[in-house]
Design a protein around this motif. Structure first.
Motif, PDB file in Angstrom:
ATOM      1  N   HIS A 304       5.375  13.263   8.207  1.00 46.00           N
ATOM      2  CA  HIS A 304       5.825  12.872   9.538  1.00 46.00           C
ATOM      3  C   HIS A 304       6.640  11.574   9.482  1.00 46.00           C
ATOM      4  O   HIS A 304       6.491  10.756   8.561  1.00 46.00           O
ATOM      5  CB  HIS A 304       4.616  12.692  10.461  1.00 46.00           C
ATOM      6  N   THR A 305       7.494  11.374  10.485  1.00 46.81           N
ATOM      7  CA  THR A 305       8.340  10.173  10.576  1.00 46.81           C
ATOM      8  C   THR A 305       7.523   8.885  10.499  1.00 46.81           C
ATOM      9  O   THR A 305       7.980   7.879   9.932  1.00 46.81           O
ATOM     10  CB  THR A 305       9.141  10.193  11.895  1.00 46.81           C
ATOM     11  N   ILE A 306       6.341   8.895  11.065  1.00 43.82           N
ATOM     12  CA  ILE A 306       5.485   7.707  11.063  1.00 43.82           C
ATOM     13  C   ILE A 306       5.200   7.224   9.648  1.00 43.82           C
ATOM     14  O   ILE A 306       5.112   6.016   9.387  1.00 43.82           O
ATOM     15  CB  ILE A 306       4.165   8.014  11.800  1.00 43.82           C
ATOM     16  N   MET A 307       5.076   8.169   8.707  1.00 46.88           N
ATOM     17  CA  MET A 307       4.662   7.824   7.348  1.00 46.88           C
ATOM     18  C   MET A 307       5.827   7.478   6.426  1.00 46.88           C
ATOM     19  O   MET A 307       5.608   6.938   5.336  1.00 46.88           O
ATOM     20  CB  MET A 307       3.869   8.980   6.737  1.00 46.88           C
ATOM     21  N   GLU A 308       7.054   7.776   6.818  1.00 48.73           N
ATOM     22  CA  GLU A 308       8.204   7.592   5.928  1.00 48.73           C
ATOM     23  C   GLU A 308       8.382   6.156   5.436  1.00 48.73           C
ATOM     24  O   GLU A 308       8.609   5.932   4.245  1.00 48.73           O
ATOM     25  CB  GLU A 308       9.478   8.096   6.615  1.00 48.73           C
ATOM     26  N   PRO A 309       8.287   5.118   6.334  1.00 43.11           N
ATOM     27  CA  PRO A 309       8.471   3.747   5.831  1.00 43.11           C
ATOM     28  C   PRO A 309       7.431   3.352   4.796  1.00 43.11           C
ATOM     29  O   PRO A 309       7.745   2.670   3.822  1.00 43.11           O
ATOM     30  CB  PRO A 309       8.349   2.897   7.107  1.00 43.11           C
ATOM     31  N   LEU A 310       6.176   3.769   5.005  1.00 39.23           N
ATOM     32  CA  LEU A 310       5.123   3.437   4.049  1.00 39.23           C
ATOM     33  C   LEU A 310       5.320   4.162   2.728  1.00 39.23           C
ATOM     34  O   LEU A 310       5.145   3.594   1.656  1.00 39.23           O
ATOM     35  CB  LEU A 310       3.754   3.810   4.637  1.00 39.23           C
ATOM     36  N   SER A 311       5.686   5.426   2.818  1.00 34.71           N
ATOM     37  CA  SER A 311       5.879   6.232   1.617  1.00 34.71           C
ATOM     38  C   SER A 311       7.034   5.706   0.773  1.00 34.71           C
ATOM     39  O   SER A 311       6.918   5.555  -0.438  1.00 34.71           O
ATOM     40  CB  SER A 311       6.133   7.696   2.010  1.00 34.71           C
ATOM     41  N   SER A 312       8.153   5.391   1.422  1.00 35.47           N
ATOM     42  CA  SER A 312       9.338   4.941   0.691  1.00 35.47           C
ATOM     43  C   SER A 312       9.138   3.566   0.064  1.00 35.47           C
ATOM     44  O   SER A 312       9.726   3.246  -0.968  1.00 35.47           O
ATOM     45  CB  SER A 312      10.555   4.921   1.619  1.00 35.47           C
ATOM     46  N   ALA A 313       8.284   2.740   0.688  1.00 35.78           N
ATOM     47  CA  ALA A 313       8.045   1.387   0.166  1.00 35.78           C
ATOM     48  C   ALA A 313       6.885   1.343  -0.823  1.00 35.78           C
ATOM     49  O   ALA A 313       6.606   0.291  -1.404  1.00 35.78           O
ATOM     50  CB  ALA A 313       7.770   0.421   1.317  1.00 35.78           C
ATOM     51  N   GLY A 314       6.192   2.466  -1.021  1.00 32.93           N
ATOM     52  CA  GLY A 314       5.113   2.528  -2.000  1.00 32.93           C
ATOM     53  C   GLY A 314       3.825   1.862  -1.568  1.00 32.93           C
ATOM     54  O   GLY A 314       3.055   1.389  -2.400  1.00 32.93           O
ATOM     55  N   TYR A 315       3.557   1.819  -0.250  1.00 37.60           N
ATOM     56  CA  TYR A 315       2.338   1.198   0.249  1.00 37.60           C
ATOM     57  C   TYR A 315       1.176   2.191   0.270  1.00 37.60           C
ATOM     58  O   TYR A 315       1.374   3.406   0.284  1.00 37.60           O
ATOM     59  CB  TYR A 315       2.549   0.637   1.659  1.00 37.60           C
ATOM     60  N   TYR A 316      -0.050   1.646   0.307  1.00 30.37           N
ATOM     61  CA  TYR A 316      -1.260   2.440   0.436  1.00 30.37           C
ATOM     62  C   TYR A 316      -1.878   2.221   1.812  1.00 30.37           C
ATOM     63  O   TYR A 316      -1.661   1.185   2.449  1.00 30.37           O
ATOM     64  CB  TYR A 316      -2.307   2.044  -0.611  1.00 30.37           C
ATOM     65  N   VAL A 317      -2.679   3.195   2.245  1.00 29.68           N
ATOM     66  CA  VAL A 317      -3.583   3.020   3.378  1.00 29.68           C
ATOM     67  C   VAL A 317      -4.990   3.180   2.830  1.00 29.68           C
ATOM     68  O   VAL A 317      -5.276   4.126   2.088  1.00 29.68           O
ATOM     69  CB  VAL A 317      -3.310   4.053   4.490  1.00 29.68           C
ATOM     70  N   LEU A 318      -5.872   2.240   3.157  1.00 31.34           N
ATOM     71  CA  LEU A 318      -7.254   2.265   2.677  1.00 31.34           C
ATOM     72  C   LEU A 318      -8.176   2.560   3.856  1.00 31.34           C
ATOM     73  O   LEU A 318      -8.167   1.836   4.856  1.00 31.34           O
ATOM     74  CB  LEU A 318      -7.613   0.922   2.043  1.00 31.34           C
ATOM     75  N   LEU A 319      -8.972   3.611   3.736  1.00 32.61           N
ATOM     76  CA  LEU A 319      -9.823   4.047   4.840  1.00 32.61           C
ATOM     77  C   LEU A 319     -11.273   4.193   4.371  1.00 32.61           C
ATOM     78  O   LEU A 319     -11.689   5.252   3.907  1.00 32.61           O
ATOM     79  CB  LEU A 319      -9.306   5.384   5.384  1.00 32.61           C
ATOM     80  N   PRO A 320     -12.065   3.128   4.474  1.00 31.73           N
ATOM     81  CA  PRO A 320     -13.474   3.226   4.084  1.00 31.73           C
ATOM     82  C   PRO A 320     -14.310   3.903   5.186  1.00 31.73           C
ATOM     83  O   PRO A 320     -14.106   3.648   6.373  1.00 31.73           O
ATOM     84  CB  PRO A 320     -13.902   1.764   3.924  1.00 31.73           C
ATOM     85  N   ILE A 321     -15.236   4.720   4.800  1.00 25.81           N
ATOM     86  CA  ILE A 321     -16.194   5.367   5.697  1.00 25.81           C
ATOM     87  C   ILE A 321     -15.472   6.101   6.823  1.00 25.81           C
ATOM     88  O   ILE A 321     -15.319   5.601   7.937  1.00 25.81           O
ATOM     89  CB  ILE A 321     -17.212   4.372   6.273  1.00 25.81           C
ATOM     90  N   ALA A 322     -15.053   7.311   6.530  1.00 26.75           N
ATOM     91  CA  ALA A 322     -14.303   8.111   7.495  1.00 26.75           C
ATOM     92  C   ALA A 322     -14.899   9.517   7.592  1.00 26.75           C
ATOM     93  O   ALA A 322     -15.539  10.005   6.662  1.00 26.75           O
ATOM     94  CB  ALA A 322     -12.843   8.197   7.077  1.00 26.75           C
ATOM     95  N   HIS A 323     -14.671  10.142   8.741  1.00 23.87           N
ATOM     96  CA  HIS A 323     -15.020  11.556   8.889  1.00 23.87           C
ATOM     97  C   HIS A 323     -13.742  12.369   8.773  1.00 23.87           C
ATOM     98  O   HIS A 323     -12.640  11.806   8.648  1.00 23.87           O
ATOM     99  CB  HIS A 323     -15.730  11.806  10.225  1.00 23.87           C
TER     100      HIS A 323
END
Length: 473
Positions: A304-323
């Protein structure tokens, strides 16, 4: 007599030449002094700290009204980086005027604009009847992502984002408004998140649907952040009606505690083709969890468009304790799009907070699980969007630091997109750190030989050659 006349004439020529040279130097200095800073100060920093982005240039180029930037600073305590940056803005457009205000001389100046604590090198940006106070604290951001492993942290310059955001704010008639739902034990937004939302020129207000009979008309989005209890059936109907009228919703939840249900929240999500899966997600692929803890998830990104800037810049999202979130078609036949998901080696501990081991056991559902998704639905008033993020730790400040701000960027991308600000101000900070030049012993010896002997020898040989040639003439 002739010799004296020749001497006087030569002296006159020398004087006239000297006067002309001095005049040229004076006029050249006056000319250069009036040139924009972009011509007189070249940005040689590796990260382009003082170079303005194309986004800033576009916003400034479209200015119709005059902009006044008051630089509130005591004489002699000016931050050179701030001064250079302001000079770039002033040289970019004749509509921007920068003026220094000494708080010792004008102690009540900022009171007409803000009640916040005044710091040296802060700004007041004004245009017409609108103004915005930019604290000096907003100019620098600190990255502690490597602090726990190396003990080091980096300083980033966020001045351009702060100034451009303020200019955009004072020249925009209306700003998006996000309503925070209250009344169900929701968590408070972290201060850094509130600051980031404000920097995106998005206003935050609180909403209680227990006392209100509808979502306010000026709402761009309703944010439901980590409620401890379920909403009521009446509130659920009001939110569905709001969405059907073109409103957008962001839902952030943690795994449900044992014995507690979220029937109405789930019913709300089901209208958008989403449903909660009970239990806590555990990652079985070591490349998709952090710090040796398999419930500290490092999800894969959707397209999705929302994720493109993060993906292209090589960033991570960290999600502890999720359902996890199961997806289906929404009531309007729209299919949700994945934003975050696990690897195919993940599994769910259905016992949730009561689990006794993180190891995979017989009966644990396994596969690839969705952790965040968006459904976009056409309506008579445009489109309605619903985003679900399955873990409130996405906004935890320490968790965000561990991925260099990737979590905050993800959430702000979601918020900006859902508020219709698809081209919002999102200028990244610029590093002020520098790399040390490391030389081996042999490299140091060669460099010393060149500087002490070789280069002076070259100049000496050239000088002797010129001297010999002149004598021959």
């Amino acid at each position: 007599m002739k010799k004296k006349q020749l001497s006087l004439r030569a002296g006159s020529y020398s004087f006239a030449t000297l006067a002309i040279v001095i005049a040229i130097a004076v006029f050249a200095n006056l000319f250069v002094a009036n040139l924009p800073e972009s011509f007189t100060k070249i940005d040689l920093t590796s990260d382009g700290v003082f170079s303005l982005s194309a986004q800033t240039e576009s916003i400034v180029a479209s200015l119709e009204d005059e902009i006044s930037i008051y630089w509130v600073v005591q004489s002699g305590r000016e931050d050179e980086a701030v001064g250079t940056l302001l000079g770039r803005y002033e040289s970019l457009s004749k509509k921007i005027r920068v003026e220094k205000v000494d708080p010792d001389v004008s102690p009540t100046f900022t009171k007409q604009y803000t009640s916040e604590t005044l710091y040296n090198n802060s700004l007041v940006v004004e245009s017409g009847s609108r103004s915005k106070y930019v604290s000096y604290e907003d100019f620098y951001a600190y990255d502690y992502s490597d602090y726990y492993s190396t003990g080091d942290y980096s300083v980033n310059f966020a001045g351009e984002n702060a100034v451009t955001s303020a200019i955009d704010f004072v020249t925009t008639e209306t700003v998006p408004t996000v309503y925070l739902l209250s009344g169900h034990g929701e968590q408070a937004l972290p201060s850094t998140t509130e600051s980031d939302i404000s920097s995106q020129n998005i206003e935050i207000k609180t909403l209680s649907l227990i006392t209100e009979n509808a979502v306010p008309e000026d709402s761009s989005c309703v944010l439901i952040f980590a409620p401890a209890d379920d909403i009521s059936g009446e509130e659920k109907e009001l939110l569905v009606s709001y969405a059907q009228s073109g409103g957008s919703i962001i839902l952030v939840t943690d795994p449900a505690e044992n014995g507690k249900n979220r029937d109405n929240l789930n019913a709300l999500a089901e209208t958008f083709g989403m449903k909660e899966t009970e239990g806590i997600v555990v990652e079985g692929n070591a490349n998709h969890f952090a710090y040796g803890m398999p419930y500290y998830l490092l999800p894969e990104f959707g397209s999705h468009t929302i994720m493109e800037p993060l993906s292209s810049a090589g960033y991570y999202v960290l999600l502890p304790i999720a359902h996890s979130i199961s997806l289906d078609e929404s009531e309007n036949g729209m299919t949700p799009e994945i934003l975050l998901q696990t690897s195919g080696e993940a599994y769910i501990k259905t016992a949730g907070y009561e689990m006794t081991t993180y190891e995979k056991e017989d009966g644990d559902p396994e596969g690839q699980f969705v952790l965040s998704a968006i459904t976009e639905t056409p309506t008579d008033n445009g489109s309605s969007s619903f985003i679900w993020i399955a873990g409130s730790a996405v906004l935890d400040e320490m968790t965000n630091i561990q991925v260099a701000g990737g979590n905050e960027d993800f959430f702000m991308n979601c918020l900006s997109y859902i508020c219709g600000e698809k081209s919002s101000i999102s200028i990244r900070t610029k590093s002020l750190s520098y790399d040390m030049l490391s030389l081996t012993s042999s490299q140091t010896s060669v460099l010393r030989l060149c500087m002490v002997f070789l280069i002076p020898a070259v100049f000496m040989v050239v000088g002797i050659d010129i001297r010999v040639r002149r004598k021959r003439r």
